[in-house]
Write an enzyme that holds these catalytic residues in place. Structure first.
Site, PDB file in Angstrom:
ATOM      1  N   GLY A  43       0.769  -1.242   0.000  1.00 30.87           N
ATOM      2  CA  GLY A  43       0.000   0.000   0.000  1.00 30.87           C
ATOM      3  C   GLY A  43       0.795   1.284   0.000  1.00 30.87           C
ATOM      4  CG  ASP A 102      -7.636   0.916  10.454  1.00 29.30           C
ATOM      5  OD1 ASP A 102      -8.343   1.677  11.108  1.00 29.30           O
ATOM      6  OD2 ASP A 102      -8.107  -0.061   9.842  1.00 29.30           O
ATOM      7  CE  LYS A 130      -9.821   4.230   8.184  1.00 29.11           C
ATOM      8  NZ  LYS A 130     -10.469   2.945   7.797  1.00 29.11           N
ATOM      9  CG  PHE A 151     -12.356   0.338   3.558  1.00 30.36           C
ATOM     10  CD1 PHE A 151     -11.542  -0.249   4.515  1.00 30.36           C
ATOM     11  CD2 PHE A 151     -12.076   0.102   2.219  1.00 30.36           C
ATOM     12  CE1 PHE A 151     -10.475  -1.058   4.151  1.00 30.36           C
ATOM     13  CE2 PHE A 151     -11.014  -0.709   1.847  1.00 30.36           C
ATOM     14  CZ  PHE A 151     -10.214  -1.293   2.814  1.00 30.36           C
ATOM     15  CB  VAL A 152      -9.900   5.733   2.512  1.00 29.84           C
ATOM     16  CG1 VAL A 152     -10.807   6.608   3.334  1.00 29.84           C
ATOM     17  CG2 VAL A 152      -8.718   5.272   3.347  1.00 29.84           C
ATOM     18  CG  ASP A 158      -5.769  -3.322  -1.435  1.00 26.98           C
ATOM     19  OD1 ASP A 158      -5.311  -2.896  -0.348  1.00 26.98           O
ATOM     20  OD2 ASP A 158      -6.104  -4.506  -1.617  1.00 26.98           O
ATOM     21  NE  ARG A 164      -2.416  -2.830  -3.988  1.00 25.79           N
ATOM     22  CZ  ARG A 164      -2.430  -3.049  -2.678  1.00 25.79           C
ATOM     23  NH1 ARG A 164      -2.290  -2.049  -1.843  1.00 25.79           N
ATOM     24  NH2 ARG A 164      -2.586  -4.266  -2.192  1.00 25.79           N
TER      25      ARG A 164
HETATM   26  P1  XMP Z   1      -3.565  -1.528  11.004  1.00 22.65           P
HETATM   27  O1  XMP Z   1      -4.973  -1.855  11.445  1.00 22.65           O
HETATM   28  O2  XMP Z   1      -2.630  -2.671  11.230  1.00 22.65           O
HETATM   29  O3  XMP Z   1      -3.808  -1.407   9.455  1.00 22.65           O
HETATM   30  O4  XMP Z   1      -3.096  -0.201  11.503  1.00 22.65           O
HETATM   31  C1  XMP Z   1      -2.866  -1.191   8.573  1.00 22.65           C
HETATM   32  C2  XMP Z   1      -3.223  -1.825   7.258  1.00 22.65           C
HETATM   33  O5  XMP Z   1      -4.627  -2.148   7.099  1.00 22.65           O
HETATM   34  C3  XMP Z   1      -5.079  -1.787   5.810  1.00 22.65           C
HETATM   35  N1  XMP Z   1      -6.167  -0.800   5.971  1.00 22.65           N
HETATM   36  C4  XMP Z   1      -6.827  -0.205   4.975  1.00 22.65           C
HETATM   37  N2  XMP Z   1      -6.682  -0.326   3.661  1.00 22.65           N
HETATM   38  N3  XMP Z   1      -8.381   1.281   3.330  1.00 22.65           N
HETATM   39  C5  XMP Z   1      -7.488   0.413   2.841  1.00 22.65           C
HETATM   40  O6  XMP Z   1      -7.359   0.316   1.617  1.00 22.65           O
HETATM   41  C6  XMP Z   1      -8.583   1.470   4.658  1.00 22.65           C
HETATM   42  O7  XMP Z   1      -9.432   2.279   5.051  1.00 22.65           O
HETATM   43  C7  XMP Z   1      -7.757   0.668   5.519  1.00 22.65           C
HETATM   44  N4  XMP Z   1      -7.670   0.576   6.858  1.00 22.65           N
HETATM   45  C8  XMP Z   1      -6.666  -0.336   7.092  1.00 22.65           C
HETATM   46  C9  XMP Z   1      -3.879  -1.154   5.121  1.00 22.65           C
HETATM   47  O8  XMP Z   1      -3.272  -2.098   4.256  1.00 22.65           O
HETATM   48  C10 XMP Z   1      -2.902  -0.799   6.206  1.00 22.65           C
HETATM   49  O9  XMP Z   1      -1.559  -0.878   5.828  1.00 22.65           O
END
Ligand code: XMP
Length: 192
Positions: A43, A102, A130, A151-152, A158, A164
């Site tokens: 990502g 996230d 977030k 969700f973005v 992606d 992407r």
């Molecule tokens: P964490 O929860 O470990 O998340 O902080 C990190 C990874 O989760 C994916 N992620 C998202 N991907 N839109 C996305 O396309 C979102 O809103 C989203 N929220 C989490 C992402 O791969 C990130 O590196």
């Protein structure tokens, strides 16, 4: 693809202005130190490539890859698939760069792993943050934008491997990933 986007949150111009600001902060922080940007695949690859071209001091580039696993509804943990070679970690100042912070699990676990493997210092830079979704305490040293609990996709982010390549960041139409109207997340968001 554009018809799958409910709202555009950050245009290409806004994204580049945010990256200019963070690139200046990173440049100041590392002006007198060698450092390596460690891009979290997949990502962050677009963000990392725009970011490093705006940092006018020496740096090295490395990659790390991780993916989440779980019961299909909530991530239970993170598998590290790929790490830089030991020589790229030991004694180095590392700047972990990810697309979105996230729950915090990905950057929390990767930072710990890099420190355990002998990194001198690990800082974190997230393109998006977030904060309302944080499940483990983790703070990004640098971040371009805060986002609410949507969700973005786009600019590297992606859903099911797609979107992407959108040049902007947008909120995905909820009906594309959920039959539960209250859900703000897809059933299984992978960590790459
Ligand atoms: P964490 O929860 O470990 O998340 O902080 C990190 C990874 O989760 C994916 N992620 C998202 N991907 N839109 C996305 O396309 C979102 O809103 C989203 N929220 C989490 C992402 O791969 C990130 O590196």
């Amino acid at each position: 693809m554009d018809q799958d986007i409910a709202t555009i949150l950050f245009s290409e111009d806004e994204i580049l202005k945010g990256i200019d600001r963070v690139a200046a902060e990173v440049t100041t922080a590392y002006r007198d130190q060698d450092f390596t940007v460690v891009s979290v695949l997949k990502g962050s690859c677009i963000f990392a490539s725009d970011l490093i071209r705006r940092i006018p001091i020496p740096l090295e580039l490395a990659f790390v890859s991780a993916s989440s696993y779980g019961d299909g509804t909530e991530s239970q943990g993170l598998a590290v698939n790929y790490l830089p070679a030991d020589g790229e970690i030991e004694g180095r100042n590392l700047l972990l760069v990810d697309d979105i912070l996230d729950t915090g699990r990905t950057l929390h676990q990767l930072s710990g792993e890099l420190i355990r493997r002998g990194a001198r210092d690990v800082k974190a830079c997230a393109f998006l943050d977030k904060p309302s979704r944080r499940a483990v305490p983790f703070h990004a040293d640098f971040s371009c934008f805060e986002v609410e609990d949507l969700f973005v996709v786009g600019y590297g982010l992606d859903y099911a491997g797609r979107y992407r390549n959108l040049p902007f960041v947008g909120a995905l139409r909820p009906e594309l990933y959920s039959s539960d109207e209250d859900s703000t997340e897809p059933a299984a968001a992978s960590a790459d």
